[in-house]
Design a protein around this motif. Sequence first.
Motif, PDB file in Angstrom:
ATOM      1  N   ALA A   1      40.222  96.134   8.062  1.00 35.71           N
ATOM      2  CA  ALA A   1      40.971  96.680   6.684  1.00 35.71           C
ATOM      3  C   ALA A   1      41.289  95.018   6.066  1.00 35.71           C
ATOM      4  O   ALA A   1      41.918  94.361   6.601  1.00 35.71           O
TER       5      ALA A   1
ATOM      6  N   MET B   1      41.846  94.180  -1.101  1.00 39.96           N
ATOM      7  CA  MET B   1      40.801  93.469  -2.029  1.00 39.96           C
ATOM      8  C   MET B   1      41.134  93.559  -3.536  1.00 39.96           C
ATOM      9  O   MET B   1      40.255  92.994  -4.265  1.00 39.96           O
ATOM     10  N   ALA B   2      42.055  94.142  -3.746  1.00 44.53           N
ATOM     11  CA  ALA B   2      42.516  94.270  -5.195  1.00 44.53           C
ATOM     12  C   ALA B   2      44.046  94.526  -5.143  1.00 44.53           C
ATOM     13  O   ALA B   2      44.684  95.402  -4.548  1.00 44.53           O
TER      14      ALA B   2
ATOM     15  N   GLN C   1      49.173 104.066   3.170  1.00 41.24           N
ATOM     16  CA  GLN C   1      48.525 104.609   2.207  1.00 41.24           C
ATOM     17  C   GLN C   1      49.395 105.726   1.172  1.00 41.24           C
ATOM     18  O   GLN C   1      50.353 105.997   1.565  1.00 41.24           O
TER      19      GLN C   1
ATOM     20  N   SER D   1      33.164  96.947   5.474  1.00 39.79           N
ATOM     21  CA  SER D   1      33.152  96.619   4.197  1.00 39.79           C
ATOM     22  C   SER D   1      34.305  95.573   4.002  1.00 39.79           C
ATOM     23  O   SER D   1      34.249  94.744   3.382  1.00 39.79           O
TER      24      SER D   1
ATOM     25  N   MET E   1      37.894 103.274  -0.755  1.00 37.63           N
ATOM     26  CA  MET E   1      39.033 102.294  -0.723  1.00 37.63           C
ATOM     27  C   MET E   1      40.187 103.167  -0.917  1.00 37.63           C
ATOM     28  O   MET E   1      40.249 104.329  -1.512  1.00 37.63           O
TER      29      MET E   1
ATOM     30  N   ILE F   1      44.351 103.684  -1.842  1.00 42.12           N
ATOM     31  CA  ILE F   1      45.512 103.262  -2.696  1.00 42.12           C
ATOM     32  C   ILE F   1      46.650 102.933  -1.570  1.00 42.12           C
ATOM     33  O   ILE F   1      46.860 103.816  -0.644  1.00 42.12           O
TER      34      ILE F   1
ATOM     35  N   LEU G   1      44.748  97.953  -3.231  1.00 36.53           N
ATOM     36  CA  LEU G   1      43.529  98.825  -2.640  1.00 36.53           C
ATOM     37  C   LEU G   1      43.126  97.982  -1.535  1.00 36.53           C
ATOM     38  O   LEU G   1      42.857  96.841  -1.373  1.00 36.53           O
ATOM     39  N   THR G   2      42.681  98.845  -0.331  1.00 34.65           N
ATOM     40  CA  THR G   2      42.291  98.342   0.733  1.00 34.65           C
ATOM     41  C   THR G   2      40.966  98.958   1.102  1.00 34.65           C
ATOM     42  O   THR G   2      40.698 100.159   0.715  1.00 34.65           O
ATOM     43  N   ALA G   3      40.067  98.196   1.438  1.00 33.09           N
ATOM     44  CA  ALA G   3      38.869  98.218   2.033  1.00 33.09           C
ATOM     45  C   ALA G   3      38.543  98.339   3.453  1.00 33.09           C
ATOM     46  O   ALA G   3      39.137  97.523   4.279  1.00 33.09           O
ATOM     47  N   HIS G   4      37.872  99.423   4.227  1.00 36.27           N
ATOM     48  CA  HIS G   4      37.767  99.661   5.670  1.00 36.27           C
ATOM     49  C   HIS G   4      36.429  99.398   6.165  1.00 36.27           C
ATOM     50  O   HIS G   4      35.504  99.493   5.559  1.00 36.27           O
TER      51      HIS G   4
END
Lengths: 96, 96, 96, 96, 96
Positions: free
Chosen positions: C76, C79-80, C29, C62, C1, C3, C56-59
Amino acid sequence: MLIAKVIGTTVSTIKDEKIHGRKLLICRQTDEKGEFIGKPYVAVDTVDAGIGDLVLTAHGSSARQTNITDNRPVDAVIMAMIDTLEVDGKVTFQKG
Amino acid sequence: MLIAKVIGTTVSTIKDEKIHGRKLLICRQTDEKGEFIGKPYVAVDTVDAGIGDLVLTAHGSSARQTNITDNRPVDAVIMAMIDTLEVDGKVTFQKG
Amino acid sequence: MLIAKVIGTTVSTIKDEKIHGRKLLICRQTDEKGEFIGKPYVAVDTVDAGIGDLVLTAHGSSARQTNITDNRPVDAVIMAMIDTLEVDGKVTFQKG
Amino acid sequence: MLIAKVIGTTVSTIKDEKIHGRKLLICRQTDEKGEFIGKPYVAVDTVDAGIGDLVLTAHGSSARQTNITDNRPVDAVIMAMIDTLEVDGKVTFQKG
Amino acid sequence: MLIAKVIGTTVSTIKDEKIHGRKLLICRQTDEKGEFIGKPYVAVDTVDAGIGDLVLTAHGSSARQTNITDNRPVDAVIMAMIDTLEVDGKVTFQKG
């Protein structure tokens, strides 16, 4: 796929159970002459590659499409040894 | 996989329900000697890694191939602790 | 992930039907201190994030592993929300 | 997809059994005029491309969505030959 | 997703059968003001975009999550037209 040279080995005692017994080699991307152009990364070996060999590595989910890597948490695989590379009709790399 | 050093921790109260209870560590890519060469990123820990440990991280869909990360919205996982790295026959990193 | 900091919003009238009603936020980012290190990108919000929040980003695939993004053409996801980042034992970011 | 020029060929005797019989070509990304802007990579040919041809390559899991590459450990595929590229109303590339 | 501007068109006669009839547009990534920051790439259009439009593109397997791109060998899709981008409370882009 990336053209890469195998430069080293890794030893890991503590690891995900699904990768026990898999050989993890340190690779670095090269150009068509075998000259380094990238940072080191680690790939699972499926072709019995050795230090100094020029290989092809597949990445991402494609790295899991071999019998050795299927469903395992690995994102790079050595899936071919390179014998010869030829660019514009000239041999740029020949396995020694 | 990338060679990376664990450099820190994250705390998140509000997050997707599927990642509750997962330990998210801050990592930075290193070379084969453990020297930093990349930007920080965050990975799910599956091997009980600690600050300063050299680890391997798998990315993309491959990061979801462990029991801890299966079907979860995470794109990086620590799936191995590194004991030793060896390049061209010389030990370049040895766990202290 | 990654930031990232949420920096803006997008408005789209014409879009794939599967993303109607999804909030698409502009992110950039950052490093572990919240300082910008990357280019802007757009992520689907799942945690009710606001401008200025560190997340936080997931790519990749995912990003589709949440109830809000499942089977949708988005690569993207936020998720947090980040409360605290700590590096080498020092707090480098604390939510205000 | 990337715009790329086919620059060379590879020969591999030892390789994953699933890629036997596949033609692996060396490509380099170009801009909209066909000028090189990237490093060499290797892609599976599905359109009978030759040296010097400008092509489109798809990457990652998308590279496995053809009959020739399905379920195989390859992460790049040549899926189109380019006849013409036009930018802002002007032809920037025309197949010779 | 990336913010991108549509800059051109492609013509391909010889291509994978699964992409026949799909419109492939040349895009370049931009920042939140619509200024170019990236190299050209090609994406499948699903929103009837035209030259000069600012759009969002999704990449990788996410590019195949539309009715138009499902199971096809394409790794980038235009899935939204951008009307407005706003950063830190100021409009940075407004469709003309």
